[in-house]
Design an enzyme around this catalytic site. Structure first.
Site, PDB file in Angstrom:
ATOM      1  N   TYR A 148     -10.539   3.224   7.645  1.00  0.00           N
ATOM      2  CA  TYR A 148     -10.540   2.092   6.729  1.00  0.00           C
ATOM      3  C   TYR A 148     -11.829   1.329   7.025  1.00  0.00           C
ATOM      4  CZ  TYR A 148      -5.535   2.554   5.579  1.00  0.00           C
ATOM      5  OH  TYR A 148      -4.315   2.989   5.133  1.00  0.00           O
ATOM      6  N   ASP A 190      -7.951   4.214  -1.283  1.00  0.00           N
ATOM      7  CA  ASP A 190      -6.852   3.875  -2.192  1.00  0.00           C
ATOM      8  C   ASP A 190      -5.949   2.764  -1.657  1.00  0.00           C
ATOM      9  OD1 ASP A 190      -5.737   5.290  -0.132  1.00  0.00           O
ATOM     10  OD2 ASP A 190      -4.628   6.714  -1.380  1.00  0.00           O
ATOM     11  N   HIS A 247      -1.696   7.410  -1.719  1.00  0.00           N
ATOM     12  CA  HIS A 247      -1.229   6.755  -0.501  1.00  0.00           C
ATOM     13  C   HIS A 247       0.291   6.884  -0.345  1.00  0.00           C
ATOM     14  CE1 HIS A 247      -3.401   4.526   2.604  1.00  0.00           C
ATOM     15  NE2 HIS A 247      -2.258   3.929   2.883  1.00  0.00           N
TER      16      HIS A 247
END
Length: 486
Positions: free
Chosen positions: A243, A271, A370
């Site tokens: 991330y 996402d 996700h």
């Protein structure tokens, strides 16, 4: 090193001065309050108190070193205070949820009785603490996308070939050039310690024993170094789910750290830039309060504007510092300037972005919504894979394509491979396996998938992954009956 009494720590409970105790050590977290991804109230709740039980399952061991200056590591509790905490722990009354879990563990079936992925999930859902269960199983809004991810596989049927020699069947493949015994990898999934005291190490060791590859979550409960050290050998490949932090400096430090630790690829997650609306996770405090108060009258507060409940849950705080302004033009070249590791984009949800990822020179893409945890009504990954095959088959020649979401059977894996996927990822399934049975559960789950994949390949008339082609599957315009149980 300085020592403190419980009474001294208890004086620091506000935004002007906030101390916490973690594993008998005292930390001044005042300056970090407003930088905490989960908000200030999460820390203030434990201001002046022992926060160990709340902190340890959801933070890696090096988090305090990374986020607090050395002078904020104030010292330790004195011996008398440590003994008092121990005694209070012994006298702590178990919650009803803890008693429920204790009873469920006594009645857990032996591992040999687990014959498919869903069996493993059902056991885990019984033995997991409710907070962990809600985090692992929660999905976005009304969970429609999560359900459809799985149902979508039911719209694809096979065209098996017969009279083919299949006694020798090889289920192995490569992912970014690294060998895998089956076309399945462990997808990045956070906070494994919520389910088992060994956490992500179970996944790492299970992957080594079975010869598959683990993608390590950016938000692992164990540190990246601890997970790397848990490998069976230095040659065991592990990938990293990134991330990207809003601060380029922080993001760069993270990338350089994992590269130095021997991680072999970066899976950039695109996402889940902002917290999803995972209502099961959000409702955890309310559910637990009601569960503990069964049989007792509840205290009502006057009606009126009380504001919204905390909508972050366990998951929301993990993404609060994500970079929500990434672009193809800037972000991918920036990562390329920092590392030579392969870059895979995790979270492609339309054909156009699959094409853009190829144009950006990405080494792979993961078609993913996700796990249905973010945008409701995002297309199921297997449907997107089919559309790419129909509209832009050149994508499969330019980059490796993977999918995750809704995969429960070996036939699901095979359908994806027929349509052009290199491999598939499973996240929740492996969290459930390690939660229920530890490392042995991970190994058992891989063996289940390997058996089902081999059976499916032999039944289709193929001996190797390379023989799985689009002509072997057909998309139908009707939905088959849901799984029948005899």
């Amino acid at each position: 090193m300085r020592t403190f009494t419980l009474e001294q720590v208890a004086q620091h409970t506000a935004t002007g001065s906030c101390w916490v105790i973690i594993q008998n050590k005292v930390y001044d977290v005042t300056d970090f309050l407003f930088d905490h991804p989960g908000g200030t109230n999460v820390i203030l709740r434990y201001g002046g108190k022992d926060a160990t039980d709340a902190y340890v399952p959801i933070h890696p061991s090096d988090a305090l070193d990374k986020n607090l200056a050395p002078e904020k590591h104030l010292g330790t509790l004195d011996s008398e205070s440590i003994n008092r905490l121990k005694e209070s722990g012994k006298n702590k009354v178990q919650t009803k949820d803890e008693l429920r879990v204790e009873e469920a563990l006594k009645n857990k079936p032996p591992l040999r009785r687990i014959v498919n992925v869903e069996d493993m999930e059902e056991v885990a859902k019984k033995i997991l603490p409710y907070r962990a269960l809600a985090y692992y199983s929660s999905a976005g809004d009304d969970c429609i996308t999560h359900v459809e991810n799985r149902r979508a596989f039911g719209r694809f049927f096979f065209h098996p070939r017969v009279m083919k020699p299949v006694s020798q069947c090889d289920t192995s493949t490569t992912i970014l050039g690294y060998k895998s015994t089956i076309p399945v990898y462990i997808s990045g999934a956070a906070l494994a310690l919520l389910g088992h005291p060994l956490g992500e190490a179970n996944l790492t060791r299970g992957a080594y024993k079975t010869g598959i590859i683990q993608m390590v979550s950016n938000n692992s409960s164990l540190s990246y170094a601890e997970i790397s050290a848990a490998r069976g050998s230095q040659d065991q490949p592990i990938f990293f789910q990134l991330y990207k932090h809003v601060s380029d400096r922080t993001a760069e430090g993270r990338i350089r750290e994992i590269e130095g630790l021997g991680y072999k690829a970066v899976f950039l997650t695109v996402d889940a830039l902002v917290p999803g609306n995972r209502e099961l996770d959000i409702r955890v405090p309310h559910y637990l309060e009601d569960f503990e108060n069964q049989g007792f009258p509840t205290q009502r507060t006057p009606d009126g504007d009380q504001g919204e409940t905390d909508r972050l849950g366990t998951a929301g705080g993990l993404v609060m510092k994500n970079d929500a302004d990434m672009t193809w033009e800037r972000t991918i070249p920036w990562i390329r300037s920092i590392t030579k590791l392969p870059i895979v984009i995790k979270g492609i949800q339309c054909v156009q972005d699959a094409v853009l990822a190829c144009e950006a020179g990405c080494d792979g893409i993961v078609l993913s919504n996700h796990g249905g945890r973010q945008l409701e009504y995002s297309l199921p990954p297997i449907e997107l894979l089919y559309r790419i095959r129909q509209q832009r088959p050149d994508v499969f020649e330019k980059t490796e394509v993977y999918i995750d979401g809704g995969i429960y059977r070996g036939t699901d894996v095979i359908k994806a491979l027929c349509l052009g996927a290199r491999a598939v990822g499973l996240g929740r399934a492996f969290l459930y396996a390690q939660s229920a049975y530890g490392e042995a559960g991970v190994v058992h789950l891989v063996r289940i998938l390997e058996r089902e994949i081999r059976f499916g390949m032999q039944s289709l008339g193929v001996r190797s992954i390379s023989e799985l082609v689009p002509q072997m599957v057909e998309r139908v315009d009707w939905q088959p009956v849901t799984r029948a149980k005899l």
